[in-house]
Motif scaffolding. Structure first.
Motif, PDB file in Angstrom:
ATOM      1  N   ARG A 176     -38.617  -1.337 106.747  1.00 21.06           N
ATOM      2  CA  ARG A 176     -38.460  -1.169 108.197  1.00 21.06           C
ATOM      3  C   ARG A 176     -39.698  -0.527 108.792  1.00 21.06           C
ATOM      4  O   ARG A 176     -40.185  -0.952 109.837  1.00 21.06           O
ATOM      5  N   ALA A 177     -40.223   0.494 108.126  1.00 25.19           N
ATOM      6  CA  ALA A 177     -41.416   1.176 108.629  1.00 25.19           C
ATOM      7  C   ALA A 177     -42.612   0.228 108.637  1.00 25.19           C
ATOM      8  O   ALA A 177     -43.396   0.219 109.589  1.00 25.19           O
ATOM      9  N   SER A 178     -42.734  -0.584 107.621  1.00 22.11           N
ATOM     10  CA  SER A 178     -43.831  -1.550 107.550  1.00 22.11           C
ATOM     11  C   SER A 178     -43.712  -2.599 108.652  1.00 22.11           C
ATOM     12  O   SER A 178     -44.690  -2.943 109.317  1.00 22.11           O
ATOM     13  N   THR A 179     -42.511  -3.105 108.869  1.00 26.62           N
ATOM     14  CA  THR A 179     -42.267  -4.106 109.916  1.00 26.62           C
ATOM     15  C   THR A 179     -42.540  -3.512 111.289  1.00 26.62           C
ATOM     16  O   THR A 179     -43.169  -4.145 112.137  1.00 26.62           O
ATOM     17  N   ALA A 181     -44.535  -0.971 111.983  1.00 26.67           N
ATOM     18  CA  ALA A 181     -45.970  -0.727 112.105  1.00 26.67           C
ATOM     19  C   ALA A 181     -46.714  -2.026 112.383  1.00 26.67           C
ATOM     20  O   ALA A 181     -47.652  -2.058 113.200  1.00 26.67           O
ATOM     21  N   GLU A 182     -46.291  -3.119 111.741  1.00 27.74           N
ATOM     22  CA  GLU A 182     -46.934  -4.422 111.991  1.00 27.74           C
ATOM     23  C   GLU A 182     -46.671  -4.865 113.425  1.00 27.74           C
ATOM     24  O   GLU A 182     -47.552  -5.421 114.070  1.00 27.74           O
ATOM     25  N   GLY A 183     -45.472  -4.628 113.922  1.00 24.48           N
ATOM     26  CA  GLY A 183     -45.129  -4.998 115.303  1.00 24.48           C
ATOM     27  C   GLY A 183     -45.968  -4.232 116.299  1.00 24.48           C
ATOM     28  O   GLY A 183     -46.420  -4.775 117.306  1.00 24.48           O
ATOM     29  N   ARG A 184     -46.200  -2.959 116.063  1.00 24.05           N
ATOM     30  CA  ARG A 184     -47.034  -2.156 116.963  1.00 24.05           C
ATOM     31  C   ARG A 184     -48.480  -2.605 116.922  1.00 24.05           C
ATOM     32  O   ARG A 184     -49.166  -2.615 117.924  1.00 24.05           O
ATOM     33  N   GLY A 185     -48.944  -2.989 115.750  1.00 30.93           N
ATOM     34  CA  GLY A 185     -50.333  -3.430 115.597  1.00 30.93           C
ATOM     35  C   GLY A 185     -50.594  -4.708 116.376  1.00 30.93           C
ATOM     36  O   GLY A 185     -51.639  -4.875 117.006  1.00 30.93           O
ATOM     37  N   SER A 186     -49.639  -5.631 116.421  1.00 27.47           N
ATOM     38  CA  SER A 186     -49.832  -6.879 117.157  1.00 27.47           C
ATOM     39  C   SER A 186     -49.754  -6.654 118.656  1.00 27.47           C
ATOM     40  O   SER A 186     -50.383  -7.369 119.436  1.00 27.47           O
TER      41      SER A 186
END
Length: 190
Positions: A176-179, A181-186
């Motif tokens: 969940r944390a990885s997903t 973080a990826e969402g914020r990066g995009s």
């Protein structure tokens, strides 16, 4: 309902028949027949015993006394006098009969002998200054076990019941944390 024999001692396994003691207790011994099944499943006790209501109540009193004493030991506080009286009184009862044959060890006895054996086992563990007693590290699990691991680094009462749950929850949290973080990066690059 399956019983878990992961505490390293029959007395602690009996105490572990109540789960989540602090949150929402789950009692696996709701009736005399449950205790009969528990005894039959425990390798260190006679295979079969008959349990009446009075014997069942005695077993539950012993279970709670053992749990209180084990928790006292884990927390480094003096033993509860009432619990000591119950455990010591039960240990003074008859012991199971053991016989050796070519097929191995055969143990027999009635419920009083079984409870006496459990109390004696609990006394041996609680009196052993080298026994490393711990409470399970999974939130909500209150099982107390003997940590015989190298370096006394065992964290959970058992891998099947608690260790796997903790590891799976940690994995899901990392995902969940990885997903997230990826969402914020995009969002930042858009």
């Amino acid at each position: 309902m399956a019983f878990a024999f992961v505490s390293g001692d029959p007395a602690l396994d009996l105490a572990g028949t109540v789960g989540s003691r602090r949150d929402d207790p789950i009692d696996l011994l709701a009736a005399p027949a449950d205790l009969e099944r528990w005894v039959a499943g425990c390798d260190d006790l006679p295979g079969r015993v008959a349990v009446d209501l009075a014997g069942f109540e005695s077993a539950l009193a012993l279970r709670e006394a053992i749990y209180r004493l084990a928790l006292d030991r884990v927390l480094g506080r003096p033993f509860d006098p009432c619990s000591l009286e119950i455990v010591n009184g039960t240990a003074a009862g008859p012991v199971p009969t053991v016989r050796l044959s070519d097929a191995g060890l055969h143990m027999s006895g009635d419920l009083r002998a079984v409870l006496s054996q459990i109390a004696r086992s609990g006394i041996a563990v609680l009196a052993d200054p080298h026994a490393c007693l711990k409470e399970c590290g999974r939130a909500g699990c209150t099982r107390i076990y003997i940590d015989r691991s190298r370096g006394a680094r065992r964290t959970w009462c058992g891998m099947d019941e608690c260790g796997n749950r903790v590891k799976a929850a940690a994995y899901r949290a990392r995902r969940r944390a990885s997903t997230t973080a990826e969402g914020r990066g995009s969002e930042v690059t858009a």
